[in-house]
Design a protein around this motif. Structure first.
Motif, PDB file in Angstrom:
ATOM      1  N   MET A   1       0.858  -1.184   0.000  1.00 19.26           N
ATOM      2  CA  MET A   1       0.000   0.000   0.000  1.00 19.26           C
ATOM      3  C   MET A   1       0.893   1.233   0.000  1.00 19.26           C
ATOM      4  O   MET A   1       1.915   1.284   0.691  1.00 19.26           O
ATOM      5  CB  MET A   1      -0.872   0.045   1.253  1.00 19.26           C
ATOM      6  CG  MET A   1      -1.686  -1.195   1.551  1.00 19.26           C
ATOM      7  SD  MET A   1      -3.295  -1.205   0.771  1.00 19.26           S
ATOM      8  CE  MET A   1      -4.141   0.111   1.620  1.00 19.26           C
ATOM      9  N   ARG A   2       0.472   2.217  -0.757  1.00 14.80           N
ATOM     10  CA  ARG A   2       1.177   3.502  -0.692  1.00 14.80           C
ATOM     11  C   ARG A   2       0.142   4.601  -0.599  1.00 14.80           C
ATOM     12  O   ARG A   2      -0.773   4.665  -1.417  1.00 14.80           O
ATOM     13  CB  ARG A   2       2.054   3.686  -1.934  1.00 14.80           C
ATOM     14  CG  ARG A   2       2.630   5.084  -2.059  1.00 14.80           C
ATOM     15  CD  ARG A   2       3.876   5.152  -2.955  1.00 14.80           C
ATOM     16  NE  ARG A   2       3.836   4.209  -4.067  1.00 14.80           N
ATOM     17  CZ  ARG A   2       3.439   4.539  -5.321  1.00 14.80           C
ATOM     18  NH1 ARG A   2       3.036   5.742  -5.592  1.00 14.80           N
ATOM     19  NH2 ARG A   2       3.453   3.642  -6.269  1.00 14.80           N
ATOM     20  N   GLU A   3       0.249   5.440   0.381  1.00 14.39           N
ATOM     21  CA  GLU A   3      -0.662   6.567   0.592  1.00 14.39           C
ATOM     22  C   GLU A   3      -2.122   6.126   0.522  1.00 14.39           C
ATOM     23  O   GLU A   3      -2.948   6.724  -0.160  1.00 14.39           O
ATOM     24  CB  GLU A   3      -0.382   7.672  -0.424  1.00 14.39           C
ATOM     25  CG  GLU A   3       0.930   8.382  -0.130  1.00 14.39           C
ATOM     26  CD  GLU A   3       1.395   9.247  -1.300  1.00 14.39           C
ATOM     27  OE1 GLU A   3       0.654   9.322  -2.298  1.00 14.39           O
ATOM     28  OE2 GLU A   3       2.476   9.817  -1.183  1.00 14.39           O
ATOM     29  N   GLY A   4      -2.427   5.029   1.213  1.00 18.05           N
ATOM     30  CA  GLY A   4      -3.818   4.591   1.314  1.00 18.05           C
ATOM     31  C   GLY A   4      -4.335   3.838   0.113  1.00 18.05           C
ATOM     32  O   GLY A   4      -5.489   3.449   0.069  1.00 18.05           O
ATOM     33  N   ARG A   5      -3.493   3.630  -0.891  1.00 18.19           N
ATOM     34  CA  ARG A   5      -3.962   2.903  -2.067  1.00 18.19           C
ATOM     35  C   ARG A   5      -3.075   1.693  -2.319  1.00 18.19           C
ATOM     36  O   ARG A   5      -1.908   1.678  -1.944  1.00 18.19           O
ATOM     37  CB  ARG A   5      -3.906   3.796  -3.311  1.00 18.19           C
ATOM     38  CG  ARG A   5      -4.851   4.952  -3.222  1.00 18.19           C
ATOM     39  CD  ARG A   5      -4.893   5.732  -4.521  1.00 18.19           C
ATOM     40  NE  ARG A   5      -6.154   6.477  -4.572  1.00 18.19           N
ATOM     41  CZ  ARG A   5      -7.292   5.966  -5.005  1.00 18.19           C
ATOM     42  NH1 ARG A   5      -7.324   4.734  -5.473  1.00 18.19           N
ATOM     43  NH2 ARG A   5      -8.393   6.688  -5.017  1.00 18.19           N
ATOM     44  N   LEU A   6      -3.662   0.709  -2.970  1.00 14.67           N
ATOM     45  CA  LEU A   6      -2.897  -0.467  -3.319  1.00 14.67           C
ATOM     46  C   LEU A   6      -1.909  -0.097  -4.417  1.00 14.67           C
ATOM     47  O   LEU A   6      -2.290   0.387  -5.475  1.00 14.67           O
ATOM     48  CB  LEU A   6      -3.852  -1.561  -3.812  1.00 14.67           C
ATOM     49  CG  LEU A   6      -3.286  -2.973  -3.842  1.00 14.67           C
ATOM     50  CD1 LEU A   6      -2.899  -3.402  -2.437  1.00 14.67           C
ATOM     51  CD2 LEU A   6      -4.337  -3.931  -4.408  1.00 14.67           C
ATOM     52  N   ALA A   7      -0.612  -0.322  -4.154  1.00 18.68           N
ATOM     53  CA  ALA A   7       0.392   0.100  -5.120  1.00 18.68           C
ATOM     54  C   ALA A   7       0.952  -1.067  -5.915  1.00 18.68           C
ATOM     55  O   ALA A   7       1.506  -0.889  -6.996  1.00 18.68           O
ATOM     56  CB  ALA A   7       1.528   0.831  -4.404  1.00 18.68           C
ATOM     57  N   GLY A   8       0.845  -2.275  -5.402  1.00 13.09           N
ATOM     58  CA  GLY A   8       1.394  -3.391  -6.153  1.00 13.09           C
ATOM     59  C   GLY A   8       1.282  -4.693  -5.406  1.00 13.09           C
ATOM     60  O   GLY A   8       0.950  -4.727  -4.225  1.00 13.09           O
ATOM     61  N   GLU A   9       1.561  -5.781  -6.110  1.00 15.76           N
ATOM     62  CA  GLU A   9       1.465  -7.093  -5.498  1.00 15.76           C
ATOM     63  C   GLU A   9       2.669  -7.935  -5.891  1.00 15.76           C
ATOM     64  O   GLU A   9       3.127  -7.884  -7.036  1.00 15.76           O
ATOM     65  CB  GLU A   9       0.172  -7.790  -5.971  1.00 15.76           C
ATOM     66  CG  GLU A   9       0.030  -9.179  -5.407  1.00 15.76           C
ATOM     67  CD  GLU A   9      -1.272  -9.843  -5.822  1.00 15.76           C
ATOM     68  OE1 GLU A   9      -2.247  -9.139  -6.108  1.00 15.76           O
ATOM     69  OE2 GLU A   9      -1.293 -11.082  -5.854  1.00 15.76           O
ATOM     70  N   LEU A  10       3.198  -8.697  -4.913  1.00 15.36           N
ATOM     71  CA  LEU A  10       4.352  -9.560  -5.166  1.00 15.36           C
ATOM     72  C   LEU A  10       4.049 -10.930  -4.597  1.00 15.36           C
ATOM     73  O   LEU A  10       3.377 -11.051  -3.584  1.00 15.36           O
ATOM     74  CB  LEU A  10       5.594  -9.002  -4.455  1.00 15.36           C
ATOM     75  CG  LEU A  10       6.096  -7.619  -4.860  1.00 15.36           C
ATOM     76  CD1 LEU A  10       7.106  -7.130  -3.851  1.00 15.36           C
ATOM     77  CD2 LEU A  10       6.682  -7.657  -6.255  1.00 15.36           C
ATOM     78  N   PRO A  11       4.567 -12.005  -5.236  1.00 16.94           N
ATOM     79  CA  PRO A  11       4.443 -13.307  -4.596  1.00 16.94           C
ATOM     80  C   PRO A  11       5.391 -13.383  -3.406  1.00 16.94           C
ATOM     81  O   PRO A  11       6.528 -12.911  -3.487  1.00 16.94           O
ATOM     82  CB  PRO A  11       4.842 -14.287  -5.707  1.00 16.94           C
ATOM     83  CG  PRO A  11       5.632 -13.489  -6.678  1.00 16.94           C
ATOM     84  CD  PRO A  11       5.273 -12.049  -6.518  1.00 16.94           C
ATOM     85  N   GLY A  12       4.921 -13.949  -2.301  1.00 19.62           N
ATOM     86  CA  GLY A  12       5.716 -13.983  -1.090  1.00 19.62           C
ATOM     87  C   GLY A  12       7.036 -14.720  -1.261  1.00 19.62           C
ATOM     88  O   GLY A  12       8.046 -14.368  -0.656  1.00 19.62           O
ATOM     89  N   ALA A  13       7.038 -15.747  -2.120  1.00 16.39           N
ATOM     90  CA  ALA A  13       8.236 -16.574  -2.255  1.00 16.39           C
ATOM     91  C   ALA A  13       9.400 -15.797  -2.842  1.00 16.39           C
ATOM     92  O   ALA A  13      10.554 -16.038  -2.482  1.00 16.39           O
ATOM     93  CB  ALA A  13       7.920 -17.793  -3.124  1.00 16.39           C
TER      94      ALA A  13
END
Lengths: 352, 209
Positions: free
Chosen positions: B175-187
């Motif tokens: 999250m950046r500044e209250g918005r979803l900024a990106g997604e990564l696989p945990g692995a």
């Protein structure tokens, strides 16, 4: 509570009994013919009136509120039911008592709705209704008094009726009724779901709301209980004094808050027991009854002594709470829960 | 967000879907009925009743299930349930009747977890689960969360503790500044890749979908 050591509530009860004993010993050395059955009889009868009010007050204080209107509710119900009985002398006693409780509950509902629906601070709301209810009484009565002669004979007789006597000690029905109310309240607070809700709502309102507890309903319930029990006390007041003027019940708000606070209910809500309140009420009325007969001090100091007791109890609580927290923090430092050590630290009853 | 999710504060925008079905949550009770549990970052404010006992705290969110028709509480069952959690989580206390306020921070956090796990959630949201607690308790909390995930509970960990996020998460949402900024696989997520998204260096959705 169950695993070693005494809970703070139990300690409070023991301490109150100790103070109670000391007060008795002190006045016994000061006043001639002090330790008579009449002292017990008179004190227990006045406790029977203040106790239901204080127990109701305890419910309200538990939820982080305060009910300053109880004295006016006592006055209104004593007068209202007195008037009712004067007009309908054949009214069966249970109906008269139920009417007093219902009338008190109605006043309590007004308080509770104002506090819970409009989110107004209870100290202001009930300060307002203290004045309003009293004015209603003055207006409604036109300043006229209820007299013992106008009441059916069973009413004053009820205040004098003994359930049994122990030596010279008279155990009056009224006293037993007040004790039964206290015991019932104790069960409600410790064994019933609503009791848990009162505690949770006072201990941490936000967390309680998050856990799905209806704060408004809980606060409203506390005020209704306080009003209903003040109504019951109003009936006791009527029975004991017979003559009811527009100032009936004046000052009971101070006395009930005193009993609650001296009895160890946290004024910031969440914790306390009505058994402590019982001891608080007994102590306050004992001192009250004794000061009247103490030649060294004018009886006009009674209110001041009550005020001093309240301040001392609150100061003591604050100091104890601080010390307890400090000591526990020292005994349980923030260290890891080493798996090997943890089970040993768990109490017997905590294991499945 | 948590307040909106639990129906306490109204949501300004967006909608809630649980298992593909839209859900309207108007009260904490409804949220719980849908299998939601939220462990607040603020133990003192939204979490625990400090003057109440461990057992009373653990059973509070589903107090109804301990009461019979007349509201009488089954205290033995309350104690048994609290004891089960206390043992499973290795909560260290003088006893189940001890006021929660007398416990250490780590143990308070475990009581919080126990309280919400007692509602048998399908979706558990934990907000800063290890902030301000010691390293031993932190490892315990991580162990408990992994165990729950293994049991099929969906867990959303909100955390500003990057190593914690990387060691726990299957998917990392930044999250950046209250918005979803990106997604990564945990692995494959690393501190660097997460920080790049958080700081806005990487455009759009990062390197993974």
């Amino acid at each position: 509570m169950r695993n070693g050591g005494l809970s703070s509530g139990t300690l409070r009860l023991i301490a109150l009994m100790g103070v109670f004993g000391l007060v008795v010993i002190f006045f016994a050395t000061q006043i001639d013919n002090y330790l008579r059955a009449s002292l017990f009889n008179r004190t227990s009868t006045s406790v029977a009136i203040i106790l239901p009010i204080a127990v109701g007050q305890a419910f309200v204080v538990l939820t982080r509120n305060i009910d300053l209107s109880v004295g006016s509710i006592v006055g209104c119900t004593a007068y209202g039911i007195g008037g009712l009985l004067a007009a309908f002398p054949d009214l069966p006693p249970p109906v008269a008592v139920a009417a007093a409780v219902a009338m008190g509950a109605l006043f309590g509902t007004v308080n509770g709705l104002l506090v819970s629906r409009f989110g107004l601070p209870s100290i202001i709301v009930t300060l307002g209704t203290l004045a309003i209810f009293r004015s209603l009484l003055v207006q409604g009565s036109g300043g006229a008094s209820i007299t013992t002669a106008s009441l059916p004979a069973w009413v004053p007789a009820f205040a004098q009726a003994n359930a049994f006597t122990l030596g010279g000690l008279q155990i009056r029905w009224m006293v037993l009724a007040a004790l039964a109310v206290t015991l019932l309240a104790h069960l409600v607070l410790t064994r019933l779901r609503v009791g848990r809700q009162f505690h949770a709502a006072g201990s941490n309102p936000d967390a309680a709301a998050f856990a799905g507890i209806d704060l408004r309903a809980t606060v409203l319930r506390a005020f209704v209980i306080s009003g209903a029990l003040a109504g019951l006390a109003g009936f006791f007041f009527l029975a004991r004094f017979g003559n009811i003027t527009v100032v009936a019940g004046l000052g009971f708000e101070l006395k009930s808050v005193g009993a609650v606070v001296v009895g160890g209910v946290n004024i910031f809500g969440g914790s306390g027991s009505v058994l402590g309140v019982l001891m608080g009420a007994a102590l306050i009325d004992l001192i009250d009854a004794s000061l009247v007969r103490w030649p060294l001090v004018s009886e006009f100091w009674r209110e001041a002594v009550l005020g001093f007791l309240i301040l001392a109890a609150v100061a003591l609580d604050a100091a104890l709470a601080r010390r307890l927290m400090r000591r526990r923090a020292r005994r349980q430092p923030e260290h890891g829960t080493a798996p090997a050590a943890a089970p040993a630290a768990m109490p017997e009853d905590a294991r499945p | 967000m948590a307040l909106a999710l639990f129906g306490i504060a109204p949501a300004t925008a967006g909608r809630i879907e649980i298992e593909g079905r839209p859900a309207a949550i108007r009260s904490p009770r409804e949220a719980m009925a849908l299998g939601l549990a939220y462990v607040s970052e603020d133990r003192r404010k939204l979490g625990l009743a400090l003057s109440e006992s461990i057992a009373a705290n653990v059973t509070l969110p589903r107090i109804d299930s301990y009461a019979n028709r007349w509201g009488w509480l089954d205290r033995r069952r309350e104690m048994a349930d609290a004891a089960r959690f206390a043992a499973g989580m290795r909560i260290k206390a003088a006893g189940l009747s001890a006021p929660v306020g007398t416990l250490s921070g780590g143990n308070q956090q475990k009581v919080m977890l126990a309280k919400w796990l007692n509602t048998n959630p399908r979706i558990l949201i934990v907000d800063e689960p290890t902030r301000g607690i010691d390293i031993g308790a932190k490892a315990e909390v991580h162990r408990i969360l992994r165990e729950l995930a293994g049991q099929g509970v969906a867990i959303l960990v909100i955390s500003s503790d990057l190593p914690e996020v990387l060691s726990l998460a299957d998917r990392v949402l930044v999250m950046r500044e209250g918005r979803l900024a990106g997604e990564l696989p945990g692995a494959t997520a690393t501190e660097e890749s997460v920080m790049r998204i958080a700081l806005g260096a990487a455009e759009t959705r990062g390197e993974a979908a």
